[in-house]
Every structure is written in C-alpha cells, then in structure tokens.
Scaffold this motif. Structure first.
Motif, short mmCIF file in Angstrom:
data_model
loop_
_atom_site.label_atom_id
_atom_site.label_comp_id
_atom_site.label_asym_id
_atom_site.label_seq_id
_atom_site.Cartn_x
_atom_site.Cartn_y
_atom_site.Cartn_z
N ASP A 1 -48.40 -26.91 -24.54
CA ASP A 1 -46.99 -26.56 -24.66
C ASP A 1 -46.60 -26.50 -26.13
O ASP A 1 -47.14 -27.23 -26.95
CB ASP A 1 -46.13 -27.61 -23.95
N ARG A 2 -45.64 -25.65 -26.39
CA ARG A 2 -45.15 -25.46 -27.75
C ARG A 2 -43.64 -25.37 -27.71
O ARG A 2 -43.09 -24.57 -26.95
CB ARG A 2 -45.75 -24.18 -28.30
N SER A 3 -42.96 -26.17 -28.47
CA SER A 3 -41.49 -26.17 -28.47
C SER A 3 -40.97 -26.05 -29.89
O SER A 3 -41.61 -26.51 -30.84
CB SER A 3 -40.95 -27.47 -27.87
N ILE A 4 -39.78 -25.47 -30.01
CA ILE A 4 -39.09 -25.38 -31.29
C ILE A 4 -37.79 -26.16 -31.15
O ILE A 4 -37.04 -25.94 -30.20
CB ILE A 4 -38.77 -23.92 -31.67
N ASP A 60 -44.92 -32.44 -38.07
CA ASP A 60 -46.33 -32.79 -38.23
C ASP A 60 -47.02 -31.59 -38.90
O ASP A 60 -47.20 -30.54 -38.28
CB ASP A 60 -46.96 -33.06 -36.86
N PRO A 61 -47.40 -31.72 -40.18
CA PRO A 61 -47.99 -30.58 -40.88
C PRO A 61 -49.34 -30.13 -40.31
O PRO A 61 -49.78 -29.02 -40.58
CB PRO A 61 -48.15 -31.08 -42.32
N VAL A 62 -50.00 -30.95 -39.48
CA VAL A 62 -51.28 -30.55 -38.89
C VAL A 62 -51.15 -30.34 -37.38
O VAL A 62 -52.14 -30.42 -36.65
CB VAL A 62 -52.39 -31.58 -39.21
N TYR A 63 -49.95 -30.05 -36.90
CA TYR A 63 -49.73 -29.79 -35.48
C TYR A 63 -50.66 -28.67 -35.01
O TYR A 63 -50.68 -27.59 -35.58
CB TYR A 63 -48.25 -29.42 -35.28
N PRO A 64 -51.48 -28.91 -33.95
CA PRO A 64 -52.49 -27.93 -33.53
C PRO A 64 -51.90 -26.67 -32.88
O PRO A 64 -52.60 -25.67 -32.75
CB PRO A 64 -53.35 -28.71 -32.53
N GLY A 65 -50.65 -26.67 -32.48
CA GLY A 65 -50.07 -25.49 -31.83
C GLY A 65 -49.47 -24.49 -32.80
O GLY A 65 -48.76 -23.58 -32.40
N ARG A 66 -49.75 -24.63 -34.08
CA ARG A 66 -49.19 -23.70 -35.07
C ARG A 66 -49.65 -22.28 -34.82
O ARG A 66 -50.76 -22.04 -34.33
CB ARG A 66 -49.63 -24.11 -36.48
N GLN A 67 -48.78 -21.34 -35.15
CA GLN A 67 -49.12 -19.92 -35.06
C GLN A 67 -48.79 -19.28 -36.39
O GLN A 67 -47.92 -19.75 -37.13
CB GLN A 67 -48.33 -19.24 -33.93
N ALA A 68 -49.46 -18.17 -36.66
CA ALA A 68 -49.22 -17.46 -37.92
C ALA A 68 -47.75 -17.10 -38.04
O ALA A 68 -47.10 -16.71 -37.07
CB ALA A 68 -50.09 -16.21 -37.98
N LEU A 69 -47.23 -17.26 -39.23
CA LEU A 69 -45.85 -16.91 -39.60
C LEU A 69 -44.79 -17.80 -38.95
O LEU A 69 -43.63 -17.42 -38.92
CB LEU A 69 -45.57 -15.43 -39.33
N VAL A 123 -46.15 -21.46 -41.99
CA VAL A 123 -47.56 -21.37 -41.61
C VAL A 123 -48.10 -20.03 -42.10
O VAL A 123 -47.48 -19.00 -41.92
CB VAL A 123 -47.73 -21.49 -40.08
N GLY A 124 -49.29 -20.07 -42.72
CA GLY A 124 -49.90 -18.86 -43.25
C GLY A 124 -50.66 -18.07 -42.19
O GLY A 124 -50.42 -18.21 -40.99
N PHE A 125 -51.59 -17.23 -42.63
CA PHE A 125 -52.36 -16.35 -41.75
C PHE A 125 -53.68 -17.00 -41.34
O PHE A 125 -54.18 -17.89 -42.02
CB PHE A 125 -52.66 -15.03 -42.48
N PRO A 126 -54.29 -16.52 -40.21
CA PRO A 126 -55.62 -17.01 -39.84
C PRO A 126 -56.62 -16.64 -40.94
O PRO A 126 -56.36 -15.73 -41.69
CB PRO A 126 -55.93 -16.26 -38.55
N PRO A 127 -57.71 -17.29 -41.06
CA PRO A 127 -58.26 -18.25 -40.13
C PRO A 127 -57.74 -19.67 -40.36
O PRO A 127 -57.84 -20.51 -39.48
CB PRO A 127 -59.76 -18.21 -40.38
N GLY A 128 -57.17 -20.00 -41.51
CA GLY A 128 -56.82 -21.38 -41.82
C GLY A 128 -55.54 -21.87 -41.17
O GLY A 128 -55.44 -23.03 -40.82
N LEU A 129 -54.55 -21.02 -40.98
CA LEU A 129 -53.24 -21.40 -40.46
C LEU A 129 -52.70 -22.64 -41.17
O LEU A 129 -52.25 -23.59 -40.56
CB LEU A 129 -53.27 -21.64 -38.94
N THR A 130 -52.79 -22.63 -42.48
CA THR A 130 -52.34 -23.79 -43.24
C THR A 130 -50.82 -23.84 -43.31
O THR A 130 -50.17 -22.83 -43.50
CB THR A 130 -52.82 -23.70 -44.70
N THR A 131 -50.28 -25.04 -43.14
CA THR A 131 -48.84 -25.25 -43.28
C THR A 131 -48.55 -25.64 -44.71
O THR A 131 -49.10 -26.61 -45.20
CB THR A 131 -48.35 -26.36 -42.33
#
Length: 180
Positions: A1-4, A60-69, A123-131
C-alpha cells in the motif's frame, strides 16, 4: 500500500477601513464625492506532503514504496501580507435637468510581500530512486500604483430614451520581484 498525507495549515487576518463624503454644491447642480479605502490581509501557512505506508506516516527517506518524481515536502512555513490603499474623487454636474456629466479619478496603491521555507523531499529517476532533501525558499515582493480617469455624459431629454457616452483611461506602474 502507498498513501500520501498532505497537511495544510492556514491562518489569516483581514482588516478593512472605508470613508466617504458627498457634498452638494451650487443648488445641487454640482456634487463632489470622495472616498478612501484601506485593506490589510495577513496569511500564515504551514504543512507537509509525505508518502508512506499509511495515513499520517512519518517522513522516511528510505521508504520502499517511492516512485520516480514523487514530490513531497516537510516543515513548510510562510506568510503573505497585502496592503491596499484606494482613493476616489468624483465630480458630477447637471447643467440642465436632462444632462448629467460625471468625471472621476481613482488612485490605487498595492504592496504584496510573501515568503516561505520548506524542506523538499523529491524522488529522482530509476534505477536508484534516491530521495533528496533540499532546503528551499521562495520570496516575492510586488508593488503597483494605478490611476484611472473616467468621464460619462448622459442625456435623458427624449421620452423612453437615454443617450450616454463613457470613457475610461487607466495607467499602471509597478515592480515584481520573485526569487526561489
């Protein structure tokens, strides 16, 4: 699940003052009118937009549900202040019962200032999806002065007919500065 979860905080105060006069002259064939208005508006804002596993999740800067942009923010604080002065001067003449001439001048001056600060959590672009967390700020200042002149002529000497002409001229001058 992903919530905003987006939280907005606003608080505002508005103050307004009006004054006017109307003075008949020369056996009511001439009327002089003046008016003044002052308005002040002050707003404070705050809030955040956080992506997480559920409603009201902490950032959480390392939240696994992050998506690009994904574009979020935390610690938003800011305020806006608007002050406006408006003055009018009108003279209305009625040389004969069926003819009315009105001339007017309106002067308006407005100052607007605004500033806000926040911590962006983009959040940046794949592959890293760094916040990335970046401190950001925006500031805006605007001031304008405007003059509006008007002239209206109205004739009512023919039964069931009104003939009129109206002209209005406006000039404005101002400065706008925006920084981010």
């Amino acid at each position: 699940d992903r919530s905003i979860t987006q939280k907005n905080r606003t608080d505002g105060d508005l103050y307004d003052l009006h004054a006017y006069t109307s003075t008949p002259l020369i056996e009511n064939k001439l009327v002089l009118s003046t008016a003044y208005s002052f308005s002040a508006l002050h707003n404070d804002i705050g809030g955040s937009r956080i992506y997480g596993t559920g409603y009201d999740a902490p950032f959480d800067p390392v939240y696994p549900g992050r998506q690009a942009l994904d574009t979020g923010f935390i610690d938003l604080e800011g305020s806006t202040k608007v002050e406006q002065h408006v003055g009018t001067f009108t003279i209305q003449g009625r040389p004969i019962e069926t003819l009315q001439v009105t001339a007017g001048l309106r002067i308006e001056q407005q100052d607007i200032t605004g500033a806000s600060n926040w911590l962006g959590t983009d959040v940046g672009f794949p592959p890293g999806l760094t916040t990335t967390q970046t401190a950001q700020a925006a500031k805006s200042d605007a001031d304008t002065t405007g003059f509006t002149e008007s002239l209206e002529v109205r004739y009512t000497g023919l039964t069931n007919w009104v003939w009129f002409a109206r002209g209005e001229w406006e000039q404005s001058n101002g400065d706008l500065n925006e920084r981010q």
